[in-house]
Design an enzyme around this catalytic site. Structure first.
Site, PDB file in Angstrom:
ATOM      1  N   HIS A   1      43.363   8.725  57.075  1.00 31.57           N
ATOM      2  CA  HIS A   1      42.650   9.935  56.648  1.00 31.57           C
ATOM      3  C   HIS A   1      41.551  10.205  57.687  1.00 31.57           C
ATOM      4  O   HIS A   1      41.848  10.355  58.860  1.00 31.57           O
ATOM      5  CB  HIS A   1      42.144   9.690  55.214  1.00 31.57           C
ATOM      6  CG  HIS A   1      41.623  10.893  54.488  1.00 31.57           C
ATOM      7  ND1 HIS A   1      41.800  12.176  54.911  1.00 31.57           N
ATOM      8  CD2 HIS A   1      40.915  10.982  53.321  1.00 31.57           C
ATOM      9  CE1 HIS A   1      41.235  13.011  54.053  1.00 31.57           C
ATOM     10  NE2 HIS A   1      40.678  12.304  53.079  1.00 31.57           N
TER      11      HIS A   1
ATOM     12  N   HIS B   1      50.878  15.438  59.379  1.00 32.04           N
ATOM     13  CA  HIS B   1      50.054  15.856  58.239  1.00 32.04           C
ATOM     14  C   HIS B   1      50.948  16.004  57.026  1.00 32.04           C
ATOM     15  O   HIS B   1      52.079  16.456  57.146  1.00 32.04           O
ATOM     16  CB  HIS B   1      49.335  17.183  58.548  1.00 32.04           C
ATOM     17  CG  HIS B   1      48.167  17.415  57.669  1.00 32.04           C
ATOM     18  ND1 HIS B   1      48.292  17.975  56.420  1.00 32.04           N
ATOM     19  CD2 HIS B   1      46.855  17.116  57.839  1.00 32.04           C
ATOM     20  CE1 HIS B   1      47.093  18.028  55.865  1.00 32.04           C
ATOM     21  NE2 HIS B   1      46.204  17.502  56.695  1.00 32.04           N
TER      22      HIS B   1
ATOM     23  N   ASP C   1      42.183  15.697  63.669  1.00 33.49           N
ATOM     24  CA  ASP C   1      41.517  14.532  64.261  1.00 33.49           C
ATOM     25  C   ASP C   1      41.903  14.294  65.719  1.00 33.49           C
ATOM     26  O   ASP C   1      41.285  13.493  66.399  1.00 33.49           O
ATOM     27  CB  ASP C   1      41.859  13.276  63.451  1.00 33.49           C
ATOM     28  CG  ASP C   1      41.094  13.263  62.144  1.00 33.49           C
ATOM     29  OD1 ASP C   1      39.956  13.754  62.143  1.00 33.49           O
ATOM     30  OD2 ASP C   1      41.630  12.771  61.138  1.00 33.49           O
TER      31      ASP C   1
HETATM   32  N1  ACO Z   1      53.350   8.974  64.611  1.00 32.58           N
HETATM   33  C1  ACO Z   1      54.661   8.616  64.562  1.00 32.58           C
HETATM   34  N2  ACO Z   1      55.461   8.825  63.498  1.00 32.58           N
HETATM   35  C2  ACO Z   1      54.920   9.399  62.432  1.00 32.58           C
HETATM   36  C3  ACO Z   1      53.562   9.820  62.394  1.00 32.58           C
HETATM   37  C4  ACO Z   1      52.781   9.593  63.542  1.00 32.58           C
HETATM   38  N3  ACO Z   1      51.509   9.954  63.580  1.00 32.58           N
HETATM   39  N4  ACO Z   1      53.294  10.389  61.201  1.00 32.58           N
HETATM   40  C5  ACO Z   1      54.448  10.330  60.502  1.00 32.58           C
HETATM   41  N5  ACO Z   1      55.414   9.748  61.247  1.00 32.58           N
HETATM   42  C6  ACO Z   1      56.818   9.580  60.863  1.00 32.58           C
HETATM   43  C7  ACO Z   1      56.977   8.522  59.770  1.00 32.58           C
HETATM   44  O1  ACO Z   1      57.146   7.241  60.303  1.00 32.58           O
HETATM   45  C8  ACO Z   1      58.188   9.034  59.050  1.00 32.58           C
HETATM   46  O2  ACO Z   1      59.315   8.727  59.833  1.00 32.58           O
HETATM   47  P1  ACO Z   1      60.709   8.306  59.121  1.00 32.58           P
HETATM   48  O3  ACO Z   1      61.139   9.524  58.348  1.00 32.58           O
HETATM   49  O4  ACO Z   1      61.627   7.952  60.240  1.00 32.58           O
HETATM   50  O5  ACO Z   1      60.384   7.151  58.213  1.00 32.58           O
HETATM   51  C9  ACO Z   1      58.029  10.547  59.093  1.00 32.58           C
HETATM   52  O6  ACO Z   1      57.259  10.804  60.272  1.00 32.58           O
HETATM   53  C10 ACO Z   1      57.359  11.129  57.877  1.00 32.58           C
HETATM   54  O7  ACO Z   1      56.061  10.529  57.742  1.00 32.58           O
HETATM   55  P2  ACO Z   1      55.339  10.181  56.384  1.00 32.58           P
HETATM   56  O8  ACO Z   1      54.568   8.914  56.572  1.00 32.58           O
HETATM   57  O9  ACO Z   1      56.339  10.212  55.251  1.00 32.58           O
HETATM   58  O10 ACO Z   1      54.372  11.418  56.226  1.00 32.58           O
HETATM   59  P3  ACO Z   1      53.149  11.513  55.226  1.00 32.58           P
HETATM   60  O11 ACO Z   1      53.053  12.940  54.829  1.00 32.58           O
HETATM   61  O12 ACO Z   1      53.255  10.519  54.141  1.00 32.58           O
HETATM   62  O13 ACO Z   1      51.909  11.067  56.132  1.00 32.58           O
HETATM   63  C11 ACO Z   1      50.061  11.119  57.600  1.00 32.58           C
HETATM   64  C12 ACO Z   1      51.009  11.944  56.681  1.00 32.58           C
HETATM   65  C13 ACO Z   1      49.427   9.977  56.785  1.00 32.58           C
HETATM   66  C14 ACO Z   1      48.949  12.036  58.109  1.00 32.58           C
HETATM   67  C15 ACO Z   1      50.898  10.539  58.773  1.00 32.58           C
HETATM   68  O14 ACO Z   1      51.465  11.598  59.525  1.00 32.58           O
HETATM   69  C16 ACO Z   1      50.069   9.634  59.663  1.00 32.58           C
HETATM   70  O15 ACO Z   1      49.918   8.437  59.357  1.00 32.58           O
HETATM   71  N6  ACO Z   1      49.468  10.177  60.801  1.00 32.58           N
HETATM   72  C17 ACO Z   1      48.624   9.393  61.674  1.00 32.58           C
HETATM   73  C18 ACO Z   1      47.229   9.238  61.078  1.00 32.58           C
HETATM   74  C19 ACO Z   1      46.433  10.532  61.132  1.00 32.58           C
HETATM   75  O16 ACO Z   1      46.363  11.209  62.150  1.00 32.58           O
HETATM   76  N7  ACO Z   1      45.794  10.840  59.999  1.00 32.58           N
HETATM   77  C20 ACO Z   1      44.931  12.023  59.886  1.00 32.58           C
HETATM   78  C21 ACO Z   1      45.544  13.038  58.969  1.00 32.58           C
HETATM   79  S1  ACO Z   1      44.544  14.492  58.905  1.00 32.58           S
HETATM   80  C22 ACO Z   1      43.275  14.066  57.912  1.00 32.58           C
HETATM   81  O17 ACO Z   1      43.360  13.245  57.036  1.00 32.58           O
HETATM   82  C23 ACO Z   1      42.032  14.658  58.162  1.00 32.58           C
END
Ligand code: ACO
Length: 437
Positions: free
Chosen positions: A269, A308, A364
């Site tokens: 987050h 996201h 971010d």
């Molecule tokens: N890098 C690489 N792969 C990713 C990333 C990433 N940043 N984010 C998601 N994926 C992949 C997952 O591994 C998943 O792959 P799969 O289908 O092969 O298993 C797919 O994309 C879907 O991802 P989920 O985890 O199901 O997406 P979710 O909506 O649950 O998560 C989140 C969203 C937590 C923001 C995620 O994208 C992440 O962890 N990003 C990195 C951390 C980040 O930047 N957080 C800030 C968010 S903005 C905020 O809070 C202000």
């Protein structure tokens, strides 16, 4: 008259058909309770870990269309607010529902700035932290500690008391944030200066040394103001959900904001901005980007600042930040990390793995580089997020408290544990590991 829309559900266990009304594209989960296999059945529930498809409230504050990349506060596009408003103006909008007139804004500014001081005992409380304590840990604890200073905070059903706490929190969070920073450097705390704007006062409390007043570059105070506007609210994200959930027990707003800030601190987050900087440092140079991206695609870590839950096209905040970052670099000079970030963005946006999963830079991704160029330490980045988000948490909390449909938040579960079993006295037990079960 047209018949109101509804969902016809047939239960294949009983063959019974249920007519469930649709309002605003949703059905009420409680309407499913009537769907039962027999009289002893509890009734149907939905299973939605991580609330991926559950609306927990009605809200008139923030609108997001994740597919189109739209973000609006109280109906106003974020781009217009970021360009034309000050942060306190936007704070007023989020909390009061309308943009302030000049007179209202002047009064609002005056009210907030009269709540910027911390009680001296709170200052002493901060002094008790270890010199190397993480600023976010100090921030969370100190906000919670304010609950011990303001007795009337518990009167959450009294509108006047609620308003006092809102002013106190918005006024004091920059002071707490600045003190956590000064504490970690062993520097004396700088008292708030009410002649300065919200962001200029914050910068003065952070960076004033022996000069009478720290004079921040206007382009940098403006950039910080924009960042604060972009971070002010984002509807039902993880930390806002915590704010509403804790607040639903009628806990006071200081401990509720502390809980929300704790949720924000996680790397998935608000903690992501600090992680982005660490990731860019590990990558080190433009040439190392392809190898890093390959590693991520093979399942080793994530691209921090990418992806996201809601935005599946682009994050409109990221676009504005990218523009604002360029204004900052004009003042501070080119940033080493900017080049790596641009290359990472270019490669990821053209890569099938990221295209398929709709992963784009989020708020971010660029905020960290921008904060660093402005002179903020990475450990302070999430605290910089928490300051403006306090406004959003409070707006959502106010809305929740007066919403007659809201009750104490209490999700259900699907129990998957052991059925009832006979108690075994300790001397007769043999160890059963969870793997063997
Ligand atoms: N890098 C690489 N792969 C990713 C990333 C990433 N940043 N984010 C998601 N994926 C992949 C997952 O591994 C998943 O792959 P799969 O289908 O092969 O298993 C797919 O994309 C879907 O991802 P989920 O985890 O199901 O997406 P979710 O909506 O649950 O998560 C989140 C969203 C937590 C923001 C995620 O994208 C992440 O962890 N990003 C990195 C951390 C980040 O930047 N957080 C800030 C968010 S903005 C905020 O809070 C202000």
């Amino acid at each position: 008259m047209a018949t109101p829309p509804s969902l016809l559900i047939q239960d294949s266990r009983t063959r019974r058909v249920f007519d469930v009304p649709i309002h605003n594209g949703t059905i009420r989960a409680m309407d499913l309770r009537q769907i039962k296999e027999g009289p002893d059945d509890f009734g149907m529930m939905t299973y939605d870990p991580a609330f991926q498809n559950t609306a927990s409230c009605r809200s008139a504050i923030t609108y997001i269309d994740g597919d189109k990349g739209i973000l609006r506060y109280r109906g106003y596009p974020i781009e217009q607010l970021a360009e034309q408003c000050s942060f306190l103006e936007v704070a007023y909008l989020l909390l009061e529902g309308e943009l302030p007139t000049q007179a209202h804004l002047a009064h609002w500014r005056d009210e907030v700035t009269h709540h910027t001081m911390l009680h001296e005992t709170t200052k002493k409380f901060l002094e008790g932290f270890r010199y190397d304590a993480h600023p976010m840990a100090m921030f969370i604890s100190t906000v919670a500690a304010l609950s011990s200073v303001y007795d009337d905070a518990r009167n959450v059903l009294d509108p006047a008391a609620r308003r006092r706490q809102v002013l106190r929190l918005i006024g004091k969070v920059p002071t707490i944030a600045a003190y956590t920073y000064r504490h970690s450097l062993g520097l004396p705390y700088v008292y708030p200066d009410n002649d300065l704007s919200y962001t200029a006062n914050f910068m003065n409390m952070l960076w004033k040394m022996v000069e009478p007043r720290y004079v921040a570059h206007p382009a940098l105070t403006k950039a910080l103001d924009i960042l604060f506007i972009l971070h002010a609210d984002h509807e039902q994200n993880c930390s806002t959900n915590v704010m509403r959930s804790v607040g639903s027990s009628q806990a006071d707003p200081f401990v509720s904001v502390a809980a929300a800030a704790a949720a924000l601190s996680g790397p998935l987050h608000g903690g992501a901005n600090e992680e982005v900087l660490k990731m860019l440092a590990v990558i080190g140079s433009k040439d190392n980007v392809p190898a890093y991206v390959k590693q991520v695609k093979e399942g080793h870590g994530k691209l921090m600042g990418f992806g996201h839950r809601v935005y599946k096209n682009f994050d409109p905040r990221a676009r504005i930040i990218k523009w604002a970052a360029e204004q900052v670099f004009e003042v501070t000079g080119p940033n080493r990390m900017q080049e790596v970030a641009l290359e990472l963005e270019r490669i990821a946006l053209n890569d099938e793995y990221f295209i398929q999963r709709k992963l784009y830079p989020n708020v971010d991704f660029y905020s960290g580089i921008m904060y660093q160029a402005m002179g903020f330490q990475p450990e302070l980045f999430t605290v910089l997020f928490a300051i403006p988000r306090t406004v959003g948490w409070l707006a959502q909390w106010q809305e929740m408290i007066v919403d007659p449909e809201q009750k104490i938040a209490r999700p259900r579960q699907v129990y998957t544990g052991a059925p009832e079993r006979e108690f075994v006295p300790i001397e007769m037990r043999t160890l059963v590991t969870s793997a063997a079960r």
